[in-house]
Scaffold this motif. Structure first.
Motif, PDB file in Angstrom:
ATOM      1  N   GLN A 173       0.675  -1.515  -0.087  1.00 45.95           N
ATOM      2  CA  GLN A 173       0.022   0.227  -0.426  1.00 45.95           C
ATOM      3  C   GLN A 173       0.905   1.015  -0.409  1.00 45.95           C
ATOM      4  OE1 GLN A 173      -3.314  -0.130  -0.147  1.00 45.95           O
ATOM      5  NE2 GLN A 173      -3.316  -1.846  -0.815  1.00 45.95           N
ATOM      6  N   LEU A 174       2.235   1.291   0.230  1.00 48.71           N
ATOM      7  CA  LEU A 174       2.622   2.335   0.647  1.00 48.71           C
ATOM      8  C   LEU A 174       2.906   2.157  -1.077  1.00 48.71           C
ATOM      9  CD1 LEU A 174       5.441   1.744   4.129  1.00 48.71           C
ATOM     10  CD2 LEU A 174       4.055   4.261   3.418  1.00 48.71           C
ATOM     11  N   ARG A 175       4.318   1.244  -1.706  1.00 44.35           N
ATOM     12  CA  ARG A 175       4.417   1.713  -2.723  1.00 44.35           C
ATOM     13  C   ARG A 175       3.881   1.902  -3.771  1.00 44.35           C
ATOM     14  NH1 ARG A 175       4.120  -0.720  -7.179  1.00 44.35           N
ATOM     15  NH2 ARG A 175       2.320  -1.954  -6.377  1.00 44.35           N
ATOM     16  N   ARG A 176       2.310   1.704  -3.462  1.00 45.07           N
ATOM     17  CA  ARG A 176       1.349   2.324  -4.358  1.00 45.07           C
ATOM     18  C   ARG A 176       0.447   3.886  -4.202  1.00 45.07           C
ATOM     19  NH1 ARG A 176      -4.277  -1.499  -5.203  1.00 45.07           N
ATOM     20  NH2 ARG A 176      -4.737   0.084  -6.721  1.00 45.07           N
ATOM     21  N   LEU A 177       1.133   4.025  -2.520  1.00 48.08           N
ATOM     22  CA  LEU A 177       0.644   5.891  -2.390  1.00 48.08           C
ATOM     23  C   LEU A 177       1.970   6.354  -2.660  1.00 48.08           C
ATOM     24  CD1 LEU A 177      -0.524   5.120   1.310  1.00 48.08           C
ATOM     25  CD2 LEU A 177      -2.313   6.214  -0.147  1.00 48.08           C
ATOM     26  N   ALA A 178       2.918   5.783  -2.542  1.00 46.46           N
ATOM     27  CA  ALA A 178       3.907   7.323  -3.539  1.00 46.46           C
ATOM     28  C   ALA A 178       3.832   6.982  -4.272  1.00 46.46           C
ATOM     29  CB  ALA A 178       5.561   6.340  -2.816  1.00 46.46           C
ATOM     30  N   LYS A 179       4.037   6.183  -5.306  1.00 44.13           N
ATOM     31  CA  LYS A 179       3.687   6.331  -7.063  1.00 44.13           C
ATOM     32  C   LYS A 179       2.582   7.102  -7.024  1.00 44.13           C
ATOM     33  CE  LYS A 179       3.847   2.808 -10.100  1.00 44.13           C
ATOM     34  NZ  LYS A 179       4.091   1.591 -10.099  1.00 44.13           N
ATOM     35  N   GLY A 180       1.483   6.827  -6.768  1.00 44.06           N
ATOM     36  CA  GLY A 180       0.409   7.439  -6.661  1.00 44.06           C
ATOM     37  C   GLY A 180       0.352   9.415  -6.418  1.00 44.06           C
ATOM     38  N   ARG A 181       0.954   9.583  -5.403  1.00 45.11           N
ATOM     39  CA  ARG A 181       1.726  11.168  -5.135  1.00 45.11           C
ATOM     40  C   ARG A 181       2.890  11.280  -6.095  1.00 45.11           C
ATOM     41  NH1 ARG A 181       1.917   9.076   1.119  1.00 45.11           N
ATOM     42  NH2 ARG A 181      -0.317   8.852   2.112  1.00 45.11           N
ATOM     43  N   ILE A 182       3.275  10.961  -6.697  1.00 44.75           N
ATOM     44  CA  ILE A 182       4.468  11.449  -7.179  1.00 44.75           C
ATOM     45  C   ILE A 182       4.079  11.555  -8.512  1.00 44.75           C
ATOM     46  CG2 ILE A 182       6.560  11.142  -9.054  1.00 44.75           C
ATOM     47  CD1 ILE A 182       7.717   9.153  -6.582  1.00 44.75           C
ATOM     48  N   ALA A 183       3.081  10.482  -9.174  1.00 41.97           N
ATOM     49  CA  ALA A 183       2.309  10.744 -10.782  1.00 41.97           C
ATOM     50  C   ALA A 183       1.316  11.784 -10.538  1.00 41.97           C
ATOM     51  CB  ALA A 183       1.903   9.757 -10.540  1.00 41.97           C
ATOM     52  N   ALA A 184       0.833  12.183  -9.698  1.00 46.82           N
ATOM     53  CA  ALA A 184      -0.602  13.211  -9.726  1.00 46.82           C
ATOM     54  C   ALA A 184       0.692  14.571  -9.523  1.00 46.82           C
ATOM     55  CB  ALA A 184      -1.107  13.066  -8.153  1.00 46.82           C
ATOM     56  N   PHE A 185       1.990  14.347  -8.906  1.00 47.21           N
ATOM     57  CA  PHE A 185       2.725  15.700  -8.414  1.00 47.21           C
ATOM     58  C   PHE A 185       2.657  16.298  -9.812  1.00 47.21           C
ATOM     59  CE2 PHE A 185       6.366  17.741  -8.352  1.00 47.21           C
ATOM     60  CZ  PHE A 185       6.212  19.107  -7.169  1.00 47.21           C
ATOM     61  N   LEU A 186       3.201  15.178 -10.252  1.00 49.41           N
ATOM     62  CA  LEU A 186       3.983  15.609 -12.048  1.00 49.41           C
ATOM     63  C   LEU A 186       3.295  16.176 -12.746  1.00 49.41           C
ATOM     64  CD1 LEU A 186       6.917  13.676 -11.540  1.00 49.41           C
ATOM     65  CD2 LEU A 186       7.033  16.133 -10.788  1.00 49.41           C
ATOM     66  N   LYS A 187       2.499  15.447 -12.956  1.00 46.55           N
ATOM     67  CA  LYS A 187       0.544  15.033 -14.242  1.00 46.55           C
ATOM     68  C   LYS A 187       0.365  16.663 -13.894  1.00 46.55           C
ATOM     69  CE  LYS A 187       0.800  10.506 -14.869  1.00 46.55           C
ATOM     70  NZ  LYS A 187      -0.409   8.958 -15.155  1.00 46.55           N
ATOM     71  N   GLY A 188      -0.043  16.491 -12.487  1.00 45.57           N
ATOM     72  CA  GLY A 188      -0.934  17.727 -12.386  1.00 45.57           C
ATOM     73  C   GLY A 188      -0.223  19.652 -12.377  1.00 45.57           C
ATOM     74  N   ALA A 189       1.468  19.150 -12.259  1.00 43.19           N
ATOM     75  CA  ALA A 189       1.943  20.382 -12.499  1.00 43.19           C
ATOM     76  C   ALA A 189       1.805  21.002 -13.602  1.00 43.19           C
ATOM     77  CB  ALA A 189       3.162  20.537 -12.005  1.00 43.19           C
ATOM     78  N   ARG A 190       2.199  19.596 -14.862  1.00 40.05           N
ATOM     79  CA  ARG A 190       2.241  19.676 -15.965  1.00 40.05           C
ATOM     80  C   ARG A 190       0.534  20.354 -16.644  1.00 40.05           C
ATOM     81  NH1 ARG A 190       2.681  14.162 -18.679  1.00 40.05           N
ATOM     82  NH2 ARG A 190       0.559  13.865 -18.168  1.00 40.05           N
ATOM     83  N   ASN A 191      -0.668  19.599 -15.978  1.00 42.67           N
ATOM     84  CA  ASN A 191      -1.987  20.371 -16.496  1.00 42.67           C
ATOM     85  C   ASN A 191      -1.998  21.509 -16.457  1.00 42.67           C
ATOM     86  OD1 ASN A 191      -2.474  17.811 -17.481  1.00 42.67           O
ATOM     87  ND2 ASN A 191      -3.718  17.160 -15.662  1.00 42.67           N
ATOM     88  N   ARG A 192      -1.522  22.225 -14.813  1.00 42.85           N
ATOM     89  CA  ARG A 192      -2.066  23.762 -14.635  1.00 42.85           C
ATOM     90  C   ARG A 192      -0.544  24.171 -15.206  1.00 42.85           C
ATOM     91  NH1 ARG A 192      -2.174  21.313  -9.511  1.00 42.85           N
ATOM     92  NH2 ARG A 192      -0.253  21.361  -9.432  1.00 42.85           N
ATOM     93  N   ALA A 193       0.190  24.071 -16.123  1.00 46.14           N
ATOM     94  CA  ALA A 193       0.681  24.584 -16.811  1.00 46.14           C
ATOM     95  C   ALA A 193       0.292  25.081 -17.845  1.00 46.14           C
ATOM     96  CB  ALA A 193       2.566  24.201 -16.463  1.00 46.14           C
ATOM     97  N   THR A 194      -0.498  23.656 -18.862  1.00 47.10           N
ATOM     98  CA  THR A 194      -0.767  24.112 -20.322  1.00 47.10           C
ATOM     99  C   THR A 194      -2.196  24.880 -19.672  1.00 47.10           C
ATOM    100  OG1 THR A 194      -1.523  21.824 -19.712  1.00 47.10           O
ATOM    101  CG2 THR A 194       0.281  22.553 -20.805  1.00 47.10           C
ATOM    102  N   SER A 195      -2.750  25.151 -18.428  1.00 44.00           N
ATOM    103  CA  SER A 195      -3.697  25.241 -18.546  1.00 44.00           C
ATOM    104  C   SER A 195      -4.620  27.074 -18.910  1.00 44.00           C
ATOM    105  CB  SER A 195      -4.832  25.044 -16.988  1.00 44.00           C
ATOM    106  OG  SER A 195      -5.794  25.758 -17.133  1.00 44.00           O
ATOM    107  N   THR A 196      -5.229  27.231 -19.257  1.00 39.22           N
ATOM    108  CA  THR A 196      -5.963  28.397 -20.343  1.00 39.22           C
ATOM    109  C   THR A 196      -6.161  29.211 -18.893  1.00 39.22           C
ATOM    110  OG1 THR A 196      -7.898  27.752 -21.239  1.00 39.22           O
ATOM    111  CG2 THR A 196      -5.813  27.902 -22.797  1.00 39.22           C
ATOM    112  N   ASN A 197      -6.829  28.728 -18.240  1.00 43.31           N
ATOM    113  CA  ASN A 197      -7.387  28.835 -17.072  1.00 43.31           C
ATOM    114  C   ASN A 197      -6.808  29.157 -15.405  1.00 43.31           C
ATOM    115  OD1 ASN A 197     -10.124  29.249 -17.926  1.00 43.31           O
ATOM    116  ND2 ASN A 197     -10.447  26.525 -17.399  1.00 43.31           N
TER     117      ASN A 197
END
Length: 203
Positions: A173-197
């Motif tokens: 469960q820790l392994r899945r949590l860590a991966k989910g947090r890393i992915a959400a962080f990087l993908k979320g930052a990328r999505n905000r970077a390209t959002s017109t809003n």
């Protein structure tokens, strides 16, 4: 302004860990600045202390964060997640205990009925009495209205495990949590970077 000041803090993942009990480098700011086209590049080029601090928001293990930070740069997100996997599998019992100490249950929906909170509190207390650490579970792919039932069912099922078997389950469960947090962080930052809003820098 540091490299990672251009990224967001890790406060909205599927399961937020408790406040870090180990201080490694500067604390990530509460604000975020968008317009960063390649968050992974920012992570790869950030000073080591900043990278370790970011990683400690994903898993409260200094050894884990040190190892991942030391092996930068990563060519893509999949490579970073594979490294996170490998480092998690190598956690010693002491590392695992330290990481578990920094975790907490996911936040429940605001409209969760009080009886469910009571049932969850009782089940969690029984789990912690048996295994000596908080119950953790990855719920990133569970619909919000099913989270409470999913957690209760999982606690009751895992209470039947012996301590060694549960250590393996908790590590997964820790392994899945860590991966989910890393992915959400990087993908979320990328999505905000390209959002017109996205808000203007500095807000």
């Amino acid at each position: 302004m540091t490299t990672l000041d251009n990224l967001t803090t890790l406060t909205s993942f599927t399961q937020s860990p408790a406040a870090p009990h180990v201080t490694r480098g500067p604390t990530l700011p509460a604000h975020h600045l968008p317009y960063l086209p390649k968050p992974l590049d920012a992570f790869n080029t950030a000073p080591a202390d900043e990278a370790r601090t970011l990683l400690l928001h994903c898993l409260r293990s200094p050894r884990w964060s040190d190892r991942i930070a030391a092996h930068r740069p990563y060519p893509d997100l999949d490579s970073l997640l594979a490294a996170a996997d490998e480092a998690t599998y190598d956690l010693s019992p002491a590392d695992l205990a330290e990481a578990l100490a920094g975790e907490r249950l996911p936040e429940l929906p605001e409209d969760t009925y009080s009886a469910a909170h009571m049932a969850l509190g009782a089940a969690r207390a029984a789990y912690e009495a048996r295994f000596g650490h908080t119950f953790i579970i990855y719920v990133g792919d569970i619909p919000a209205d099913e989270v409470i039932d999913h957690i209760l069912q999982a606690i009751r099922s895992r209470l039947a495990n012996d301590p060694e078997d549960e250590r393996v389950v908790a590590a997964e469960q820790l392994r899945r949590l860590a991966k989910g947090r890393i992915a959400a962080f990087l993908k979320g930052a990328r999505n905000r970077a390209t959002s017109t809003n996205a808000p203007a820098p500095g807000r």
